[in-house]
Each structure stands twice: as C-alpha cells, then as structure tokens.
Design an enzyme around this catalytic site. Structure first.
Site, mmCIF file in Angstrom:
data_model
loop_
_atom_site.group_PDB
_atom_site.id
_atom_site.type_symbol
_atom_site.label_atom_id
_atom_site.label_comp_id
_atom_site.label_asym_id
_atom_site.label_seq_id
_atom_site.Cartn_x
_atom_site.Cartn_y
_atom_site.Cartn_z
ATOM 1 N N ASP A 1 -17.259 98.218 30.151
ATOM 2 C CA ASP A 1 -18.042 98.922 29.216
ATOM 3 C C ASP A 1 -17.715 100.340 29.000
ATOM 4 O O ASP A 1 -17.295 101.081 30.067
ATOM 5 C CB ASP A 1 -19.505 98.216 29.659
ATOM 6 C CG ASP A 1 -20.644 99.052 28.848
ATOM 7 O OD1 ASP A 1 -20.357 98.668 27.458
ATOM 8 O OD2 ASP A 1 -21.284 99.383 29.204
ATOM 9 N N ASP B 1 -22.572 97.852 33.641
ATOM 10 C CA ASP B 1 -23.786 98.558 34.364
ATOM 11 C C ASP B 1 -24.660 97.490 34.900
ATOM 12 O O ASP B 1 -25.623 97.889 35.632
ATOM 13 C CB ASP B 1 -24.495 99.479 33.518
ATOM 14 C CG ASP B 1 -24.788 98.953 32.216
ATOM 15 O OD1 ASP B 1 -25.175 97.837 32.274
ATOM 16 O OD2 ASP B 1 -25.424 99.845 31.337
ATOM 17 N N ASP C 1 -25.002 94.357 30.021
ATOM 18 C CA ASP C 1 -23.599 93.922 29.892
ATOM 19 C C ASP C 1 -23.748 92.385 30.844
ATOM 20 O O ASP C 1 -22.586 91.791 31.035
ATOM 21 C CB ASP C 1 -22.651 94.479 30.646
ATOM 22 C CG ASP C 1 -22.342 95.749 29.802
ATOM 23 O OD1 ASP C 1 -22.229 96.052 28.696
ATOM 24 O OD2 ASP C 1 -22.319 96.873 30.723
#
Length: 571
Positions: free
Chosen positions: A236, A433, A437
């Site tokens: 991400d 994180d 996500d």
C-alpha cells in the site's frame, strides 16, 4: 550387562537435557522481555509515596517513574514530560518525546523525566504482556510441517514396537534370547523419536523468538511457512511506503464559503476517519470552532459523509464529489488540476450540492522505502504498489521506485489485483498499515501490517511489525525461508537417521549403548541446526536491553535546541 543399563540411561538423560535446553534457549527472548519490568514500583497514595511490589499495582494507581527507570504498566502521563525509548514495543530506535495526557507503555524506558503516571492497566496486563502472549499463542499453533511430523509420529511408535519385537524374536530364535534382547533394545533406542519431535517446533520457536526480538510478530507457524513461499509482494502507499503523517499545505475555497467554515466542516468529518489524510485536516481544524455532525459514515475508498447544521456535508476525493453530484466550480477545478500536477494528494469538502473547498496535502516516502523495494527484488520477489491515490501520483511513485504502481483502486479493486497477481506470479504478500488495508491483508496469501505497536492482535494480518521499519519486510521473508530450509534439513536428517539406524540395529550390528549415543547425536544436530536461527546478525537485540546507567542515559538522550513541542516533532 550393568554397563549397558548405565550407558543407556546416561545417553537418554543427556538427550532429554539437550532437548529441554534447546526449548529453553528458543524461548529465552520472551523470558527476557518479561524480566524487563521492575520488581517494585513507587505508588503515590494520599499524597505519600510508598514502594510496593509490582503485583499490587492496579488500574487507576498513580506511579512515580524517575529517569532511567522502566514503566511497570501502561498508563497516561499526569505530570512531566520525557523522552522514551520504546524500541521493545514499536521497534523504533529513536527516542520518542511524550508529555502530559499522552499514553505510555509498560516496559518502555524513561530516559530523562520525573513523571507521574496514572496506570490504565494492572500488573501483567499491559502492552508488553500482550506482546508476549501473542507470540506464545503463535508458537502453540502448528504448520504443515508440524502436522506432517505429528502424523508420522502417531504411526511411528507402534511400527517401531512391532519391528523391535520381530527383531527380538528373530535373533532370539537364531542366536539366543540374550542377543535378541540386545538387538530389540537397540532398535527401540535408535528409533527414539526425539529428533523427529524437535525437527519442526524448535526451528519455528527459534525463528519466532528471533523475529519478536526484532519487532516482528508472526501469528502462527503456518503463516511462517506460507511466508517462505511468497513470490510477489504488494505495498500500500499511504501510511506504508509513505510516512503516514501528511501535512496540510494548501487550502482553496469558493462558492461563497469562508476558510473557517470549510475547515470546521471538514474537521468534524475528518475526526471520524482513521485515514492519514483526514488526520492532517483534523489536526489543522483543531484550532478553529467545530460544529456538531450527525449520522457520520464512511464510504470505503472515497471519504466521509454526515449532516452538519441540517445540510449533508461530504469530505473525500474528487471522485466522491463527482459520484455524489457535487458541482465543482471552475476555480476549484483549476486548483485541483494544479495540485495534481504537483503530485499532491487532494481532499475536497462540499455541501449544498457543490464543492466548497479543496485541500492540498504533502507526504513523503519513508527513509527505508527504496531500500526495502530493492531488497525484495534481490530476494527474487516481484514488487508492485496498489493505492487508491490519483493515477498521476501513482505514476510518479512508480518512476521513483522503478516498480509498477496501480492507482485509483478501491478496496475491492485491490483484492482483484491481488488475485490477478497470484495467478501470474504465485503466492502474494500484502504489506499495509493494518487499518485501511484490512480486506487486502486478509485476501493475500500472507498479510503484513505495519505499526501494530498499539495493537499486537491485528486480526487481518498474519505478520505484525510493531514499528514502521520497512527493512524488516525483506528480513522477515529471508528468516522464513531459512526457517523452512532448516525444518526440511531437520526432517530429512531425522528420517535418514531413523531408517539407517533401525536397519543396522535390526541386523544386530548396534550395541544399545551406541544406539543411545546415536540418538543423543541426532538430537544434538537437530537442536544445533535449529538454534542457528537465533544467531541472525540482522536481529535488533531488543530483549537484551537493560536500563542504562546515568552515563549511558546521558549519551542516549538527544540534545534539544528547540522546545519539545515544536510542530512535527511527533512525526
């Protein structure tokens, strides 16, 4: 044959001691963590200080913690400020400044402040205890190799017993019952399944202890084995490759809105979100009047919506404004385009059917991001980045990192991208994180969540990093691969040793003493091979940290040339 009896007992006892010593050493990292807590603490009651055992501390007690002392429990600072060494919790090597009202964790080191802490947990209930319990639960689970060894062990004992009886009868009839007894005993001793029983769990325990010392929590043995098999890694962007603490750089308003009103409306919605961009707006809005919002809800991958002063108010991406029918005036559209050209994240606020303000934010890559991507490539992993950010910024990040970056992805789009990559490359590792996500972390073959220091039980992730050090990603994959390689070596040796040894013993070529010695040597080889995983040079020796002397504490505290509360210090 008294010497045979004595020799067998000595060899078997040595083997059991070696097994116990190996298990103890594999668990040493967790034991060292629990020993960091002080035995006695100073409690302030009715204005008087008294020293009490740590076991008597309860939530609500006020504790005095002096410089150079470790916090006994989790709590909130009521008086004072200090730099804290939080490496055992967050994995971060740099001290972290904290002041009144901020949360502190048991086991962390107070470097330079005289503090009063109000305990929020009792003894044995804080962050450090939860961290240890998380690793202990993980070690209790079984991976595929452990289940295979257990399956074989269930059949191993009756099969070996039958072989020993058959050997006893065969040699007894042909060479006498004396020789038959020795041959049968040799079969039982050489086939002692110590090496087989140690092959998998000891390697897994050693690896998990090593990982825990380095701020990496692996949720299960099965996750460790799956991690060794990944062939691609997806990151991400916001909060993972970037610092996750963006700052509000620009604000443009239009359609009759004032700066104060736009910031106030945006702030009340932003405080209901965990997204880093929303947090930056919330921090800026704290300095202005905040209205009351009703019915605030989150729209995955888009933003927030709620009712303020009787009017529906939206905060989120330009895409959300377009989908909701909020008209964007030319002046704001031009401003948005310019912000995009500068690769700045854009957040819009709108009400009354129109976009009223545009926020431009800045964020930067973590210092270890490029090295992390390069290290993953050296391991043979295909690296990609999946983000919901604007396509232009995604393309710029791709040029900077020299990896494919796909932008404007909603949570469902990320899951689809993971499935596509799995079909093309194999098992996929997802790094996020741990908050926004969660679907992608759960949908990947292995999910790694950053920044789990405040919550060591992220349910969506298979692996948690207690800090935000991206260098731990490639290191953890390498550790998993070495662990699986060690397990395979152990299992191969255990099977090879047993098959060869049983054949020699059945043929009457092994005295029971030599069979016992061979069993001892086999256990030694498996233990020594597994414990090599505890001597990894890349491990931060977190468990070995002790309270510094006055001199070392003096050297470890950075000198501050500006006040401790300057903007950006927490970041």
């Amino acid at each position: 044959y008294f010497e045979v009896a004595c020799g067998v007992l000595v060899m078997v006892t040595l083997g059991r001691w070696l097994e116990a010593a190996g298990r103890s050493k594999a668990a040493a990292a967790l034991d060292a963590l629990t020993k960091l807590l002080p035995d006695r603490v100073v409690v302030v009651r009715d204005g008087a200080e008294q020293s009490v055992p740590i076991g008597e501390v309860a939530a609500g007690d006020v504790l005095r913690v002096l410089p150079g002392q470790r916090l006994p429990v989790d709590g909130v600072i009521e008086r004072g400020a200090a730099e804290f060494d939080e490496q055992i919790i967050t994995g971060e090597s740099q001290p972290n400044f904290k002041e009144r009202g901020q949360t502190v964790y048991g086991g962390t080191l107070n470097l330079d402040g005289d503090l009063l802490i109000r305990a929020t947990t009792g003894a044995g209930e804080g962050m450090l205890r939860r961290l240890v319990e998380a690793v202990e639960r993980a070690r209790a689970t079984k991976g595929a190799y452990q289940r295979l060894a257990d399956l074989i062990a269930r059949w191993f004992i009756p099969v070996v017993t039958a072989i020993a009886l058959a050997v006893f009868a065969w040699h007894g009839v042909r060479h006498g019952w004396e020789r038959g007894s020795l041959a049968g005993l040799a079969v039982v001793l050489i086939a002692c399944p110590c090496a087989l029983g140690l092959a998998t769990p000891l390697a897994v325990w050693a690896a998990m202890g090593t990982a825990a010392r380095s701020g990496v929590l692996i949720q299960s043995g099965d996750a460790l084995e799956r991690l060794a098999g990944v062939r691609a890694v997806c990151f991400d962007k916001t909060g993972t490759l970037t610092t996750g603490t963006p700052q509000l750089a620009e604000m443009i308003v239009a359609n009759g809105a004032t700066r104060a009103e736009a910031l106030a409306r945006a702030g009340v919605l932003a405080r209901a979100s965990t997204h880093p961009l929303a947090a930056a707006i919330a921090r800026e809005a704290d300095r202005s009047a905040t209205p009351v919002a009703e019915g605030v809800r989150s729209l995955a991958g888009r933003g927030m919506i709620g009712t303020i002063a009787g009017r529906a108010t939206l905060l989120g991406s330009p895409r959300l404004m377009e989908e909701s029918g909020c008209r964007m005036p030319p002046v704001l559209r031009t401003a948005t385009e310019k912000l995009h050209e500068r690769l700045m994240p854009v957040v819009c606020v709108g009400w009354g059917g129109a976009v009223r303000g545009v926020f431009g934010l800045t964020e930067e890559l973590r210092p270890a991001a490029q090295d992390c991507v390069a290290a993953c490539g050296e391991l043979g992993l295909h690296v990609a980045v999946l983000t919901g950010d604007h396509a232009a910024r995604a393309a710029a990040l791709g040029r900077q990192l020299r990896v494919p970056v796909t932008g404007e992805l909603l949570p469902d789009d990320k899951l689809a991208a993971l499935r596509e990559l799995r079909g093309a490359r194999g098992a996929v590792l997802m790094v996020g994180d741990g908050v926004n996500d969660a679907p992608a972390l759960a949908g990947a073959d292995v999910g790694v969540a950053l920044g789990c220091g405040a919550d060591v039980s992220r349910q969506s992730a298979d692996v948690c990093l207690t800090g935000n050090d991206l260098s731990r990603i490639a290191w953890t994959v390498g550790l998993a691969r070495r662990t699986v390689r060690t397990i395979r070596q152990n299992l191969f040796w255990a099977f090879f040793y047993n098959l060869l040894g049983i054949a020699l013993a059945a043929a009457g070529l092994l005295n029971p003493i030599w069979a016992g010695l061979a069993m001892l040597v086999s256990s030694f080889l498996v233990v020594a091979n597994s414990l090599r995983l505890t001597r990894d040079e890349g491990v931060r020796q977190t468990a070995a940290i002790v309270a510094p002397t006055d001199e070392t504490a003096e050297k470890s505290v950075p000198r501050r040339a500006v006040p401790a509360v300057e903007a950006g210090h927490a970041a």
